[in-house]
Design a protein around this motif. Sequence first.
Motif, short mmCIF file in Angstrom:
data_model
loop_
_atom_site.label_atom_id
_atom_site.label_comp_id
_atom_site.label_asym_id
_atom_site.label_seq_id
_atom_site.Cartn_x
_atom_site.Cartn_y
_atom_site.Cartn_z
N TYR A 1 55.46 29.38 4.63
CA TYR A 1 56.58 28.45 4.74
C TYR A 1 56.13 27.04 5.16
O TYR A 1 56.95 26.20 5.49
N THR B 1 62.87 25.39 13.83
CA THR B 1 64.30 25.68 13.75
C THR B 1 64.52 27.18 13.84
O THR B 1 63.59 27.98 13.64
N GLU B 2 65.75 27.58 14.11
CA GLU B 2 66.04 29.01 14.18
C GLU B 2 65.75 29.69 12.84
O GLU B 2 65.23 30.81 12.79
N SER B 3 66.04 28.99 11.75
CA SER B 3 65.76 29.54 10.42
C SER B 3 64.27 29.76 10.22
O SER B 3 63.85 30.79 9.64
N GLN B 4 63.44 28.83 10.68
CA GLN B 4 62.00 29.00 10.55
C GLN B 4 61.51 30.19 11.38
O GLN B 4 60.68 30.98 10.92
N TRP B 5 62.01 30.31 12.60
CA TRP B 5 61.66 31.47 13.42
C TRP B 5 62.05 32.77 12.72
O TRP B 5 61.27 33.73 12.70
N ASP B 6 63.24 32.80 12.15
CA ASP B 6 63.70 34.00 11.45
C ASP B 6 62.74 34.39 10.33
O ASP B 6 62.42 35.58 10.15
N LYS B 7 62.28 33.40 9.59
CA LYS B 7 61.40 33.68 8.45
C LYS B 7 60.04 34.21 8.90
O LYS B 7 59.54 35.21 8.36
#
Length: 310
Positions: free
Chosen positions: A262, A274-280
């Motif tokens: 990513y 970001t939270e989305s990056q952590w999720d990925k």
Amino acid sequence: MRKVIGIGETVFDIIFKDDQPIAAVPGGSTFNCLISLGRCGVRASFISETGNDRVGQHILRFLDENGVDNKSVSVYPDSKSPLSLAFLNERNDAEYIFYKDHPKDRLDFDFPEVNEDDIVVYGSYYAVNPVIRPQVLGFLEYAKSHGAILYYDVNFRASHKDEVVKLTSNILENLELADIVRGSAEDFSVMFRKTDADAIYRSQISFYTKKFICTNGAEPVELRADGGLKKQYPILKSDEVVSTIGAGDNFNAGFIYGMMKYGITREQTEKGLTESQWDKVIGCALQFSANVCKSLNNYVDEEFAKNLKH
């Protein structure tokens, strides 16, 4: 092209079930992580040491066969390669006995090239061992100054619990250098006598880095990060758990694979993901960890890796 550089021990794992040997595979925490990354097509190199014996030669070949550069693995002719005996219990979790016959730890290597946004993974006793601490610390500081992202896998075994006080300054230096810290509740119980993620983060981690991941066996993964982000990630359930030996090492591999996939840079890491990056990236970590538990190997299987190949 970005790359991953790992520094850590090499061992030969002999795995037992019901007190009978059932498998023997090359291992070591950072080693396992890099083998999985190499299988997935990530450019990787390893800094370590081994003996000039049959086991050591096998380890060097195994690194090469799995796409991991072994040029920084020192081979000592008067040393025997370390062994680890891993005894699986009824849950297929392991208890360990380690045998090391090196006459002295030396760690003699030339620094590999480190470029901005490369990722360096370090941890375990190897990263705090007082005998080789000057070499390890020198490389970590060099990597940091060249713009690498430093990922610290604490991985502090109970076998070293009597050395915690002596090693505290080295542990704190590692935390200070780290951009991201990952450890298990068991690690922090041994080191700090704490298992609660909030208590560990507040009292031991947040002063050094705001990016903290705490794993705890079959329990959800705990994330504490910049901006007060606090989140749990359930592990991926499987009916095929054969061994959990490489679960944490491959969580690291999956996380690092996710950072590469990513395009997460040093600048983004410093600003806060970001939270989305952590999720990925944690999603990748959980997939790697679940896969490795399906076999007696310490790394993701080749079919899994083929589907993720960079």
